[in-house]
Design a protein around this motif. Structure first.
Motif, PDB file in Angstrom:
ATOM      1  N   GLY A 164      26.952   7.501  -4.832  1.00 22.92           N
ATOM      2  CA  GLY A 164      26.889   6.982  -3.475  1.00 22.92           C
ATOM      3  C   GLY A 164      27.097   5.484  -3.400  1.00 22.92           C
ATOM      4  O   GLY A 164      26.406   4.788  -2.668  1.00 22.92           O
ATOM      5  N   VAL A 165      28.084   4.989  -4.151  1.00 25.39           N
ATOM      6  CA  VAL A 165      28.305   3.545  -4.186  1.00 25.39           C
ATOM      7  C   VAL A 165      28.814   3.029  -2.845  1.00 25.39           C
ATOM      8  O   VAL A 165      29.479   3.736  -2.098  1.00 25.39           O
ATOM      9  N   THR A 166      28.485   1.794  -2.570  1.00 19.67           N
ATOM     10  CA  THR A 166      28.926   1.128  -1.343  1.00 19.67           C
ATOM     11  C   THR A 166      30.100   0.207  -1.668  1.00 19.67           C
ATOM     12  O   THR A 166      30.434  -0.005  -2.835  1.00 19.67           O
ATOM     13  N   ASP A 167      30.691  -0.365  -0.647  1.00 13.45           N
ATOM     14  CA  ASP A 167      31.766  -1.341  -0.861  1.00 13.45           C
ATOM     15  C   ASP A 167      31.257  -2.524  -1.682  1.00 13.45           C
ATOM     16  O   ASP A 167      31.973  -3.048  -2.535  1.00 13.45           O
ATOM     17  N   ALA A 168      30.013  -2.938  -1.449  1.00 15.40           N
ATOM     18  CA  ALA A 168      29.430  -4.055  -2.208  1.00 15.40           C
ATOM     19  C   ALA A 168      29.295  -3.683  -3.686  1.00 15.40           C
ATOM     20  O   ALA A 168      29.523  -4.520  -4.565  1.00 15.40           O
ATOM     21  N   ASP A 169      28.962  -2.434  -3.985  1.00 18.29           N
ATOM     22  CA  ASP A 169      28.870  -1.980  -5.374  1.00 18.29           C
ATOM     23  C   ASP A 169      30.237  -2.033  -6.053  1.00 18.29           C
ATOM     24  O   ASP A 169      30.358  -2.447  -7.209  1.00 18.29           O
ATOM     25  N   VAL A 170      31.265  -1.619  -5.337  1.00 15.02           N
ATOM     26  CA  VAL A 170      32.626  -1.658  -5.884  1.00 15.02           C
ATOM     27  C   VAL A 170      33.039  -3.101  -6.129  1.00 15.02           C
ATOM     28  O   VAL A 170      33.613  -3.432  -7.175  1.00 15.02           O
ATOM     29  N   ASP A 171      32.757  -3.983  -5.203  1.00 19.51           N
ATOM     30  CA  ASP A 171      33.067  -5.406  -5.380  1.00 19.51           C
ATOM     31  C   ASP A 171      32.370  -5.966  -6.615  1.00 19.51           C
ATOM     32  O   ASP A 171      32.975  -6.707  -7.394  1.00 19.51           O
ATOM     33  N   ARG A 172      31.109  -5.606  -6.803  1.00 16.88           N
ATOM     34  CA  ARG A 172      30.341  -6.084  -7.959  1.00 16.88           C
ATOM     35  C   ARG A 172      30.945  -5.572  -9.267  1.00 16.88           C
ATOM     36  O   ARG A 172      31.105  -6.320 -10.236  1.00 16.88           O
ATOM     37  N   ALA A 173      31.321  -4.299  -9.301  1.00 17.99           N
ATOM     38  CA  ALA A 173      31.937  -3.720 -10.506  1.00 17.99           C
ATOM     39  C   ALA A 173      33.274  -4.393 -10.797  1.00 17.99           C
ATOM     40  O   ALA A 173      33.598  -4.682 -11.949  1.00 17.99           O
ATOM     41  N   TRP A 174      34.050  -4.656  -9.755  1.00 21.28           N
ATOM     42  CA  TRP A 174      35.347  -5.320  -9.922  1.00 21.28           C
ATOM     43  C   TRP A 174      35.163  -6.725 -10.470  1.00 21.28           C
ATOM     44  O   TRP A 174      35.871  -7.155 -11.372  1.00 21.28           O
ATOM     45  N   GLN A 175      34.195  -7.473  -9.940  1.00 17.10           N
ATOM     46  CA  GLN A 175      33.930  -8.825 -10.427  1.00 17.10           C
ATOM     47  C   GLN A 175      33.486  -8.798 -11.889  1.00 17.10           C
ATOM     48  O   GLN A 175      33.886  -9.649 -12.685  1.00 17.10           O
ATOM     49  N   ALA A 176      32.669  -7.815 -12.257  1.00 16.56           N
ATOM     50  CA  ALA A 176      32.243  -7.681 -13.658  1.00 16.56           C
ATOM     51  C   ALA A 176      33.450  -7.382 -14.547  1.00 16.56           C
ATOM     52  O   ALA A 176      33.572  -7.920 -15.650  1.00 16.56           O
ATOM     53  N   PHE A 177      34.361  -6.536 -14.074  1.00 18.69           N
ATOM     54  CA  PHE A 177      35.565  -6.223 -14.834  1.00 18.69           C
ATOM     55  C   PHE A 177      36.396  -7.479 -15.058  1.00 18.69           C
ATOM     56  O   PHE A 177      36.892  -7.726 -16.155  1.00 18.69           O
ATOM     57  N   LEU A 178      36.550  -8.290 -14.031  1.00 17.46           N
ATOM     58  CA  LEU A 178      37.346  -9.508 -14.150  1.00 17.46           C
ATOM     59  C   LEU A 178      36.725 -10.511 -15.113  1.00 17.46           C
ATOM     60  O   LEU A 178      37.438 -11.315 -15.709  1.00 17.46           O
ATOM     61  N   ARG A 179      35.414 -10.486 -15.267  1.00 15.68           N
ATOM     62  CA  ARG A 179      34.723 -11.443 -16.133  1.00 15.68           C
ATOM     63  C   ARG A 179      34.477 -10.923 -17.546  1.00 15.68           C
ATOM     64  O   ARG A 179      33.813 -11.567 -18.340  1.00 15.68           O
ATOM     65  N   ARG A 180      35.019  -9.759 -17.868  1.00 15.10           N
ATOM     66  CA  ARG A 180      34.780  -9.180 -19.190  1.00 15.10           C
ATOM     67  C   ARG A 180      35.458 -10.034 -20.264  1.00 15.10           C
ATOM     68  O   ARG A 180      36.471 -10.673 -20.008  1.00 15.10           O
ATOM     69  N   PRO A 181      34.899 -10.013 -21.465  1.00  9.45           N
ATOM     70  CA  PRO A 181      35.554 -10.751 -22.556  1.00  9.45           C
ATOM     71  C   PRO A 181      36.853 -10.072 -22.929  1.00  9.45           C
ATOM     72  O   PRO A 181      36.990  -8.849 -22.831  1.00  9.45           O
ATOM     73  N   THR A 182      37.806 -10.833 -23.343  1.00 10.25           N
ATOM     74  CA  THR A 182      39.098 -10.298 -23.782  1.00 10.25           C
ATOM     75  C   THR A 182      39.103 -10.289 -25.302  1.00 10.25           C
ATOM     76  O   THR A 182      39.486 -11.250 -25.945  1.00 10.25           O
ATOM     77  N   TRP A 183      38.633  -9.191 -25.875  1.00  9.36           N
ATOM     78  CA  TRP A 183      38.489  -9.096 -27.327  1.00  9.36           C
ATOM     79  C   TRP A 183      39.821  -8.960 -28.047  1.00  9.36           C
ATOM     80  O   TRP A 183      39.926  -9.246 -29.223  1.00  9.36           O
TER      81      TRP A 183
END
Length: 50
Positions: free
Chosen positions: A26-45
Motif C-alpha cells: 500500500g505504498v503512497t506517492d511519497a513512499d515511491v519518491d523516497r525509494a527513488w531518491q534512495a536508488f539515486l544515492r546508492r553507491p556505484t560499486w
C-alpha cells in the motif's frame, strides 16, 4: 514492486525502466519518491575507486 519509466531524456535518448521494490504494501506517492531518491544515492560499486 514499482516500475518507473522516464517519459523522455535529453537528446532523445532511450531510458530503460527501473524496478524498485519494497516490503511495504500500500505504498503512497511519497513512499515511491523516497525509494527513488534512495536508488539515486546508492553507491556505484561497479566503478573502480582510487
Amino acid at each position: 514492486m514499482v516500475r518507473l519509466e522516464v517519459e523522455h531524456l535529453p537528446k532523445d535518448r532511450e531510458a530503460p525502466a527501473v524496478w524498485l521494490w519494497s516490503l511495504k504494501t500500500g505504498v503512497t506517492d511519497a513512499d515511491v519518491d523516497r525509494a527513488w531518491q534512495a536508488f539515486l544515492r546508492r553507491p556505484t560499486w561497479s566503478t573502480p575507486h582510487p
